[in-house]
Design an enzyme around this catalytic site. Structure first.
Site, PDB file in Angstrom:
ATOM      1  N   CYS A 124       0.834  -1.216   0.000  1.00  0.00           N
ATOM      2  CA  CYS A 124       0.000   0.000   0.000  1.00  0.00           C
ATOM      3  C   CYS A 124       0.863   1.259   0.000  1.00  0.00           C
ATOM      4  CB  CYS A 124      -0.923  -0.029   1.221  1.00  0.00           C
ATOM      5  SG  CYS A 124      -1.828   1.508   1.502  1.00  0.00           S
ATOM      6  N   CYS A 137      -0.151   3.944   2.551  1.00  0.00           N
ATOM      7  CA  CYS A 137       0.244   3.540   3.900  1.00  0.00           C
ATOM      8  C   CYS A 137       1.671   3.976   4.184  1.00  0.00           C
ATOM      9  CB  CYS A 137       0.137   2.025   4.057  1.00  0.00           C
ATOM     10  SG  CYS A 137      -1.535   1.359   3.861  1.00  0.00           S
TER      11      CYS A 137
END
Length: 266
Positions: A32, A35
Site C-alpha cells: 500500500c 500507507c
C-alpha cells in the site's frame, strides 16, 4: 517508535494498554503506497508526545480477522483506542497537520496541561501558547481578579468579547468600578453562585427606566468609574449574569430558572 501487533498480541498491546493511555492503531499493508506515505507522519506525531500515546501497526494481510473485526474497509485505516474502545478514526493518507490534529484530540496539549494546573503563571503560559482559547483566557482573568488585578483581568479577556464568560468578567470589572455588585461578586468568589445571581438580578430589577445609577439612589455611583447610565448598567448586569450562567450546565433546572428570571427582568 511503533510496535507490530497480530491477532495473538492485539488484546495485550492495544485493548488492555488503552486503559492506561491512548493507543493509535495503523492498519496497513506492505503493498500500500498511501500507507507508506502516511507512516512517517504517524511516527513523528507519536514520538513528539513522549510516551503519552502509543502507535501500533497491524498488517491487514497477515491479520485479516482483526481487519474484519474492526471493519477496515480501506487502508491506511487509523483507529484510536481508549479504554478498550475505538474513540476516533480516519482513512487515507492525511497530511501531517491533520495527523497532528488527530493526535491532539487524544492527548492533552501543553496548554491543556498548564490550564489544568490552575495557577496564574501556568494559565498565563497556556494563554500565550493558545491565545485563541477563550476558556484559558477566562480562567486567567479569574485568577487575576482573585488578587485584585482588574486591569490585568481585562487584558486577559480583551480579545474574547464574543465569549459570554469573558464578557461577564469584563462587565464585572466595570460594575465594581462603578460601585455596583460588590457583594454579589464577593459571594460568587466564595462559591455562592445562587446568592450572587439573586443579588445581581435584584440590582437589575431595581434599576429605573432612565437616568443614571447614582441618581436613582441605588448602590453604585461612588466607585472610580461611577455615574453609569441606567441602560449601560442594565447591559453590564445582564452580561455579568449571562457570564455566570454560561459556566453552568444548560440542563441544570436551577440554571434554567435563573435564565427565565433574567428574561423576565429584561
Amino acid at each position: 517508535m511503533s510496535v507490530q501487533a497480530g491477532e495473538e498480541s492485539f488484546d495485550q498491546l492495544v485493548l488492555r494498554r488503552s486503559h492506561e493511555l491512548p493507543v493509535v492503531v495503523d492498519f496497513w499493508a506492505d503493498w500500500c503506497g498511501p500507507c507508506k506515505a502516511l507512516s512517517p507522519a504517524l511516527e513523528a506525531a507519536a514520538a513528539s508526545r513522549q510516551g503519552k500515546v502509543e502507535l501500533v501497526k497491524v498488517d491487514v494481510d497477515a491479520n485479516q480477522q482483526l481487519a474484519a473485526l474492526f471493519r477496515v474497509q480501506g487502508i491506511p485505516a487509523v483507529k484510536a483506542f481508549r479504554d478498550g474502545k475505538v474513540v476516533d478514526e480516519f482513512t487515507g493518507a492525511l497530511p501531517p497537520p491533520r495527523v497532528e490534529a488527530f493526535f491532539d484530540g487524544l492527548v492533552p496539549s501543553r496548554a491543556d496541561e498548564l490550564a489544568a494546573a490552575g495557577d496564574e503563571l501556568s494559565l498565563r503560559e497556556a494563554s500565550e501558547l493558545e491565545p485563541r482559547r477563550a476558556d484559558i483566557a477566562v480562567a486567567l482573568g479569574k485568577a487575576r481578579l482573585a488578587r485584585g488585578a482588574e486591569d490585568e483581568a481585562l487584558e486577559a479577556v480583551a480579545d474574547h468579547g464574543g465569549d459570554f464568560a469573558a464578557a461577564g468578567i469584563a462587565a464585572r470589572v466595570r460594575l465594581i468600578r462603578a460601585g455596583l455588585g460588590g457583594e454579589a461578586f464577593a459571594a460568587l468568589d466564595r462559591g455562592e453562585r445562587d446568592t450572587a445571581l439573586e443579588d445581581l438580578l435584584g440590582a437589575l430589577a431595581e434599576l429605573p427606566r432612565n437616568g443614571d445609577v447614582a441618581g436613582a439612589g441605588l448602590e453604585g455611583g461612588d466607585g472610580p468609574d461611577g455615574g453609569l447610565e441606567v441602560e449601560e448598567a442594565r447591559d453590564l448586569l445582564r452580561r455579568a449574569i449571562v457570564g455566570i450562567l454560561d459556566e453552568s450546565d444548560p440542563a441544570d433546572p436551577i440554571s434554567r430558572r435563573y435564565r427565565r428570571k433574567l428574561a423576565a427582568a429584561l
